[in-house]
Design a protein around this motif. Sequence first.
Motif, PDB file in Angstrom:
ATOM      1  N   ASP A  33       0.833  -1.207   0.000  1.00 52.81           N
ATOM      2  CA  ASP A  33       0.000   0.000   0.000  1.00 52.81           C
ATOM      3  C   ASP A  33       0.868   1.257   0.000  1.00 52.81           C
ATOM      4  N   VAL A  34       0.376   2.307  -0.658  1.00 48.59           N
ATOM      5  CA  VAL A  34       1.107   3.578  -0.716  1.00 48.59           C
ATOM      6  C   VAL A  34       1.380   4.089   0.697  1.00 48.59           C
ATOM      7  N   GLY A  35       2.613   4.483   0.924  1.00 42.12           N
ATOM      8  CA  GLY A  35       3.009   5.004   2.229  1.00 42.12           C
ATOM      9  C   GLY A  35       3.726   4.002   3.100  1.00 42.12           C
ATOM     10  N   LYS A  36       3.612   2.711   2.783  1.00 41.42           N
ATOM     11  CA  LYS A  36       4.339   1.723   3.571  1.00 41.42           C
ATOM     12  C   LYS A  36       5.838   1.946   3.418  1.00 41.42           C
ATOM     13  N   LYS A  37       6.581   1.681   4.514  1.00 44.74           N
ATOM     14  CA  LYS A  37       8.019   1.957   4.520  1.00 44.74           C
ATOM     15  C   LYS A  37       8.789   0.790   5.117  1.00 44.74           C
ATOM     16  N   MET A  38      10.007   0.641   4.654  1.00 41.80           N
ATOM     17  CA  MET A  38      10.931  -0.346   5.207  1.00 41.80           C
ATOM     18  C   MET A  38      12.316   0.291   5.280  1.00 41.80           C
ATOM     19  N   LEU A  39      12.941   0.181   6.433  1.00 44.55           N
ATOM     20  CA  LEU A  39      14.289   0.706   6.632  1.00 44.55           C
ATOM     21  C   LEU A  39      15.267  -0.460   6.632  1.00 44.55           C
ATOM     22  N   VAL A  40      16.315  -0.367   5.797  1.00 44.62           N
ATOM     23  CA  VAL A  40      17.322  -1.421   5.691  1.00 44.62           C
ATOM     24  C   VAL A  40      18.684  -0.813   5.972  1.00 44.62           C
ATOM     25  N   ASP A  41      19.456  -1.448   6.886  1.00 45.27           N
ATOM     26  CA  ASP A  41      20.777  -0.909   7.199  1.00 45.27           C
ATOM     27  C   ASP A  41      21.858  -1.650   6.415  1.00 45.27           C
ATOM     28  N   GLU A  42      23.108  -1.241   6.599  1.00 46.54           N
ATOM     29  CA  GLU A  42      24.209  -1.792   5.813  1.00 46.54           C
ATOM     30  C   GLU A  42      24.514  -3.240   6.159  1.00 46.54           C
ATOM     31  N   ASP A  43      23.929  -3.749   7.263  1.00 44.73           N
ATOM     32  CA  ASP A  43      24.078  -5.158   7.625  1.00 44.73           C
ATOM     33  C   ASP A  43      22.875  -5.982   7.166  1.00 44.73           C
ATOM     34  N   ASN A  44      22.005  -5.361   6.358  1.00 42.76           N
ATOM     35  CA  ASN A  44      20.810  -5.980   5.786  1.00 42.76           C
ATOM     36  C   ASN A  44      19.746  -6.298   6.830  1.00 42.76           C
ATOM     37  N   ASN A  45      19.796  -5.611   7.979  1.00 46.72           N
ATOM     38  CA  ASN A  45      18.704  -5.693   8.943  1.00 46.72           C
ATOM     39  C   ASN A  45      17.579  -4.775   8.477  1.00 46.72           C
ATOM     40  N   ALA A  46      16.330  -5.196   8.697  1.00 44.02           N
ATOM     41  CA  ALA A  46      15.196  -4.427   8.201  1.00 44.02           C
ATOM     42  C   ALA A  46      14.196  -4.128   9.310  1.00 44.02           C
ATOM     43  N   LEU A  47      13.558  -2.973   9.203  1.00 43.65           N
ATOM     44  CA  LEU A  47      12.476  -2.563  10.093  1.00 43.65           C
ATOM     45  C   LEU A  47      11.339  -2.054   9.223  1.00 43.65           C
ATOM     46  N   GLY A  48      10.125  -2.521   9.474  1.00 39.42           N
ATOM     47  CA  GLY A  48       8.991  -2.118   8.659  1.00 39.42           C
ATOM     48  C   GLY A  48       8.785  -3.079   7.505  1.00 39.42           C
ATOM     49  N   THR A  49       7.847  -2.741   6.601  1.00 37.12           N
ATOM     50  CA  THR A  49       7.539  -3.624   5.486  1.00 37.12           C
ATOM     51  C   THR A  49       7.012  -2.843   4.287  1.00 37.12           C
ATOM     52  N   VAL A  50       7.266  -3.366   3.094  1.00 36.20           N
ATOM     53  CA  VAL A  50       6.670  -2.819   1.877  1.00 36.20           C
ATOM     54  C   VAL A  50       5.752  -3.859   1.233  1.00 36.20           C
ATOM     55  N   GLY A  51       5.291  -4.819   2.050  1.00 34.48           N
ATOM     56  CA  GLY A  51       4.287  -5.749   1.547  1.00 34.48           C
ATOM     57  C   GLY A  51       4.624  -7.212   1.680  1.00 34.48           C
ATOM     58  N   GLY A  52       5.877  -7.538   1.977  1.00 30.38           N
ATOM     59  CA  GLY A  52       6.249  -8.933   2.120  1.00 30.38           C
ATOM     60  C   GLY A  52       6.431  -9.635   0.785  1.00 30.38           C
ATOM     61  N   GLY A  53       6.647 -10.933   0.852  1.00 30.14           N
ATOM     62  CA  GLY A  53       6.747 -11.744  -0.349  1.00 30.14           C
ATOM     63  C   GLY A  53       7.919 -11.382  -1.241  1.00 30.14           C
ATOM     64  N   ALA A  54       7.727 -11.634  -2.539  1.00 27.06           N
ATOM     65  CA  ALA A  54       8.802 -11.448  -3.513  1.00 27.06           C
ATOM     66  C   ALA A  54       9.236  -9.995  -3.629  1.00 27.06           C
TER      67      ALA A  54
END
Length: 283
Positions: A33-54
């Motif tokens: 959905d528009v507005g969804k966010k995901m933060l990814v750091d240089e160690d490939n850790n993630a916070l949030g989501t942009v929808g999951g899956g592929a």
Amino acid sequence: MQNIYEKINELRKLGKDLVLVTVTEKEGMGPADVGKKMLVDEDNNALGTVGGGAIEFYAREKCKEVLKERRSFSEKYLLSGKEVFVDKENVVLPMACGGKVTLFYEFVGPKQYLYIFGAGHCGAALARVIKPLGFHTTIIDERQVVINQLDDSADIKVAEGFVDYIHNHGLRENAYIVVCTPSHTNDYHVLNAILEQKYKPAYFGMLCSKKKIAEYMEKAYEQFGHDIKLDNFYSPIGLSIGGNSPEEIAISIAAEILSVYYGKEDINSHLRDTLDKTILPKK
């Protein structure tokens, strides 16, 4: 869950490079959905989501490219395929939704990382000059009293032996390095440590006279051979703009750093270009 913007602030204080991925457009069906966010750091850790899956898996892999290139961009995805491929307009992902999604990849970090070895007059002045220019600055000095006298211009201030810092913490690849310790012996030790560890800085400068750099180069060639890579080594350091106060020297060094960062190879006022060409290879 921790707020993404709080996490950005926390990680940036630690000097981490980040990518903020935001869903900016959506057509048809899909989990992003528009507005969804995901933060990814240089160690490939993630916070949030942009929808999951592929789409989320692909986005996390794409973040590695963003972090390497240090640039922001948008990319469109068609969620309708059996495998990943690129058509004329979109990246096609193996999702059955059938919709279209646009993700904006925002690089969150400094232009580059600058290490200043030496917190004396010139090192401190350089930290002040470079602060508003978008570089993340670490300043290192073995003298605790000198570190204590610094203002908040540097992002990280370290009271530790110059070479000890390199051995204990390492240096980022493609970083910018300025060596201006209180003694030429320490300068040489720092340069030797960088050559020994085979770091590949984008810029590597030393505050030094022509006489001293000639002496050092003779010793360096004896120790490391004539095949050492010195294309990005600048000494004497800075652009030839005139003036010899710490602030004026700092401005000349900052100008040279920017000229390298922006690829202005047509500049002909590098002080190192006044050296005998047999002493140091020209870039």
